[in-house]
Design a protein around this motif. Sequence first.
Motif, PDB file in Angstrom:
ATOM      1  N   VAL A 301       0.848  -0.997   0.024  1.00 55.26           N
ATOM      2  CA  VAL A 301       0.118   0.160   0.343  1.00 55.26           C
ATOM      3  C   VAL A 301       0.918   1.534  -0.050  1.00 55.26           C
ATOM      4  O   VAL A 301       2.119   1.194   0.667  1.00 55.26           O
ATOM      5  CB  VAL A 301      -1.475   0.111   1.775  1.00 55.26           C
ATOM      6  CG1 VAL A 301      -1.677   1.007   1.272  1.00 55.26           C
ATOM      7  CG2 VAL A 301      -1.869  -1.772   0.914  1.00 55.26           C
ATOM      8  N   ALA A 302       0.706   1.877  -1.447  1.00 55.79           N
ATOM      9  CA  ALA A 302       1.307   3.643  -1.281  1.00 55.79           C
ATOM     10  C   ALA A 302       2.837   3.135  -0.848  1.00 55.79           C
ATOM     11  O   ALA A 302       4.373   3.599  -0.449  1.00 55.79           O
ATOM     12  CB  ALA A 302       1.372   4.337  -0.130  1.00 55.79           C
ATOM     13  N   GLY A 303       3.353   1.824  -1.696  1.00 54.53           N
ATOM     14  CA  GLY A 303       4.503   1.596  -1.954  1.00 54.53           C
ATOM     15  C   GLY A 303       5.032   0.715  -0.666  1.00 54.53           C
ATOM     16  O   GLY A 303       6.472   0.944  -0.050  1.00 54.53           O
ATOM     17  N   ARG A 304       4.567   0.764   0.498  1.00 56.04           N
ATOM     18  CA  ARG A 304       4.740   0.097   1.824  1.00 56.04           C
ATOM     19  C   ARG A 304       4.642  -1.354   1.926  1.00 56.04           C
ATOM     20  O   ARG A 304       3.636  -1.696   1.556  1.00 56.04           O
ATOM     21  CB  ARG A 304       4.415   1.173   2.960  1.00 56.04           C
ATOM     22  CG  ARG A 304       4.950   2.877   2.820  1.00 56.04           C
ATOM     23  CD  ARG A 304       4.691   3.076   3.927  1.00 56.04           C
ATOM     24  NE  ARG A 304       5.100   4.628   3.923  1.00 56.04           N
ATOM     25  CZ  ARG A 304       5.402   5.452   3.122  1.00 56.04           C
ATOM     26  NH1 ARG A 304       4.049   4.702   1.971  1.00 56.04           N
ATOM     27  NH2 ARG A 304       5.235   6.544   3.306  1.00 56.04           N
ATOM     28  N   ARG A 305       4.980  -2.459   2.815  1.00 55.45           N
ATOM     29  CA  ARG A 305       4.923  -3.860   2.439  1.00 55.45           C
ATOM     30  C   ARG A 305       4.204  -3.270   3.732  1.00 55.45           C
ATOM     31  O   ARG A 305       4.457  -3.956   5.302  1.00 55.45           O
ATOM     32  CB  ARG A 305       5.733  -4.285   2.360  1.00 55.45           C
ATOM     33  CG  ARG A 305       5.948  -6.324   2.767  1.00 55.45           C
ATOM     34  CD  ARG A 305       5.451  -6.066   1.086  1.00 55.45           C
ATOM     35  NE  ARG A 305       4.934  -7.620   1.080  1.00 55.45           N
ATOM     36  CZ  ARG A 305       4.186  -8.167   0.490  1.00 55.45           C
ATOM     37  NH1 ARG A 305       3.670  -7.521  -1.111  1.00 55.45           N
ATOM     38  NH2 ARG A 305       3.889  -9.895  -0.392  1.00 55.45           N
ATOM     39  N   ILE A 306       3.006  -4.425   3.697  1.00 51.71           N
ATOM     40  CA  ILE A 306       1.966  -4.215   5.248  1.00 51.71           C
ATOM     41  C   ILE A 306       1.894  -6.139   5.166  1.00 51.71           C
ATOM     42  O   ILE A 306       1.625  -6.748   4.508  1.00 51.71           O
ATOM     43  CB  ILE A 306       0.540  -3.937   5.045  1.00 51.71           C
ATOM     44  CG1 ILE A 306       0.910  -2.672   3.852  1.00 51.71           C
ATOM     45  CG2 ILE A 306       0.175  -3.752   5.912  1.00 51.71           C
ATOM     46  CD1 ILE A 306       1.322  -1.448   5.766  1.00 51.71           C
ATOM     47  N   THR A 307       1.897  -6.299   6.688  1.00 51.73           N
ATOM     48  CA  THR A 307       1.870  -8.160   6.870  1.00 51.73           C
ATOM     49  C   THR A 307       0.627  -8.005   7.099  1.00 51.73           C
ATOM     50  O   THR A 307       0.097  -7.456   7.608  1.00 51.73           O
ATOM     51  CB  THR A 307       3.108  -8.368   7.248  1.00 51.73           C
ATOM     52  OG1 THR A 307       2.628  -7.474   9.001  1.00 51.73           O
ATOM     53  CG2 THR A 307       4.854  -7.920   6.813  1.00 51.73           C
ATOM     54  N   GLU A 308       0.064  -9.234   6.881  1.00 51.46           N
ATOM     55  CA  GLU A 308      -0.820  -9.867   7.593  1.00 51.46           C
ATOM     56  C   GLU A 308      -1.372  -9.608   8.722  1.00 51.46           C
ATOM     57  O   GLU A 308      -0.433 -10.099   9.628  1.00 51.46           O
ATOM     58  CB  GLU A 308      -1.213 -11.670   6.626  1.00 51.46           C
ATOM     59  CG  GLU A 308      -2.826 -11.701   7.236  1.00 51.46           C
ATOM     60  CD  GLU A 308      -2.448 -13.161   6.839  1.00 51.46           C
ATOM     61  OE1 GLU A 308      -3.719 -14.442   7.253  1.00 51.46           O
ATOM     62  OE2 GLU A 308      -1.688 -14.261   6.087  1.00 51.46           O
ATOM     63  N   GLY A 309      -2.355  -9.625   9.250  1.00 49.58           N
ATOM     64  CA  GLY A 309      -2.330  -8.972  10.833  1.00 49.58           C
ATOM     65  C   GLY A 309      -1.943  -7.771  11.052  1.00 49.58           C
ATOM     66  O   GLY A 309      -2.845  -6.920  12.241  1.00 49.58           O
ATOM     67  N   GLU A 310      -1.654  -7.307  10.437  1.00 50.63           N
ATOM     68  CA  GLU A 310      -0.703  -5.025  10.740  1.00 50.63           C
ATOM     69  C   GLU A 310      -2.148  -4.210  10.852  1.00 50.63           C
ATOM     70  O   GLU A 310      -2.744  -4.495  10.521  1.00 50.63           O
ATOM     71  CB  GLU A 310      -0.246  -5.424  10.225  1.00 50.63           C
ATOM     72  CG  GLU A 310       1.196  -4.140  10.043  1.00 50.63           C
ATOM     73  CD  GLU A 310       2.398  -4.312   9.425  1.00 50.63           C
ATOM     74  OE1 GLU A 310       3.179  -3.474  10.379  1.00 50.63           O
ATOM     75  OE2 GLU A 310       2.693  -4.556   8.422  1.00 50.63           O
ATOM     76  N   ILE A 311      -1.469  -3.122  11.614  1.00 49.78           N
ATOM     77  CA  ILE A 311      -2.606  -2.693  12.442  1.00 49.78           C
ATOM     78  C   ILE A 311      -2.424  -1.488  11.311  1.00 49.78           C
ATOM     79  O   ILE A 311      -1.250  -0.448  11.495  1.00 49.78           O
ATOM     80  CB  ILE A 311      -2.823  -2.740  13.665  1.00 49.78           C
ATOM     81  CG1 ILE A 311      -3.645  -3.460  14.676  1.00 49.78           C
ATOM     82  CG2 ILE A 311      -3.933  -1.773  13.692  1.00 49.78           C
ATOM     83  CD1 ILE A 311      -3.771  -3.677  16.150  1.00 49.78           C
ATOM     84  N   ILE A 312      -3.347  -0.814  11.008  1.00 46.56           N
ATOM     85  CA  ILE A 312      -3.512   0.650  10.712  1.00 46.56           C
ATOM     86  C   ILE A 312      -4.544   1.801  10.925  1.00 46.56           C
ATOM     87  O   ILE A 312      -5.777   1.208  10.398  1.00 46.56           O
ATOM     88  CB  ILE A 312      -3.639   0.588   8.761  1.00 46.56           C
ATOM     89  CG1 ILE A 312      -2.423  -0.014   8.393  1.00 46.56           C
ATOM     90  CG2 ILE A 312      -3.184   2.575   8.318  1.00 46.56           C
ATOM     91  CD1 ILE A 312      -2.128  -0.125   6.816  1.00 46.56           C
TER      92      ILE A 312
END
Length: 406
Positions: A301-312
């Motif tokens: 997302v927006a050039g950032r790697r987000i891992t499963e379960g991570e909170i935004i």
Amino acid sequence: MTTVLPDPMRLPTERGCPFSPPAEYTVLQTERPWSRLRLPGGRTGWLITRYDDVRALLADRRFTPPMVQVTPNAELPLPEEELPVPDGLFSALDPPEQSRYRRLVSRYFTRKRTRELQPLIERITDEQLTGMIEAGQPGDLNAWFAQPIPARVVTGMLGIPAADQPDYQRWVLASLSLDTSLDALREAKDGLYEGLGELVRHKKSHPGDDIVSELLHGSVGESPLTHAEVVNISILLLIAGLETTANMLGLGAFALLEHPGQLARLRADESLFDSAIEELLRYLTIVQFGLTRTAREDCEVAGRRITEGEIIVASLAAANRDPAVYDDPNHLDLARDQSTAPHMAFGHGVHQCLGAQLARIEMKIAFGALLRRLPKLRLAVPADRVATGTDKVFYGVHELPVSWEH
């Protein structure tokens, strides 16, 4: 002087102005629109503050709302510890499960249905203002006006007896306070579940002209709702319809009184009311800690790697003050045109607030009556003595002492 923010940082909470989000958000938008966030319990997540990023996230089906939203004292379970979503609690569900519940509930909050409520809202508003005037001044506009108007409307819509309305209002307030003790929180939740459970049982055999009765007996063309589903849906509607609008009425009245030039414009031109309501919603954005989303899968997302379960955490308050979207965003302009960039005070995407139209009509009627009946309303204390609620999930005022001339 340059403000240096820690990385990861904690959720900003301290306000310098009662109508503006914490100053850290302005720095973050410019320097670190995606910021590492230290979550309660030692975990880390992300805090996002720009309008475009927040809007994109809330529309992204790769992210889901968790059972617990991030607040300064939230106890966030690890992904493997999360319990199943209770039946009917559709705010924590994704389509297609969520869609069924929204279809059932959305019919009570259409423009047509909310317009039909206008005479009731007008009567309640006039009764509350009459009560405050007759009680004498100074009066607490929060206690007489902001809190009881939406409380009486939504509890009446659900079929809750008038005599029980104060109990439900107290339980909702306690459940949304960040300072509530564990015992008081347990008492509030027990009160809500037991009270609404009894109401649902009563409406099963004694239906009336209310939402609970319609959910139980209405012809919906699908499987009948269970007792638990109706109780949990009722709790969602009660919380969303009571405390959110109450805080907008109280904080909105405070903001208008502290912006006399804007208030004079509104008094002189009632055609501004619709844009004024939207601007107050944008400017004040009472969902002060933002909306929480959890990644359902590994993604970018927006050039950032987000891992499963991570909170935004998506800050609605910051997004609604984004200078890249709004000219002079920290200025209250009741004539502001938001047609090209609508505010996100009600969220965005499939989880956008169902009661948005009801909140709008309640605000328009209530503020209209307030300006008409008390044209010389003013604060009865200095503005810096008005206690605001950073200790609540939804930001607002605790008391709003006012005086007036007839």
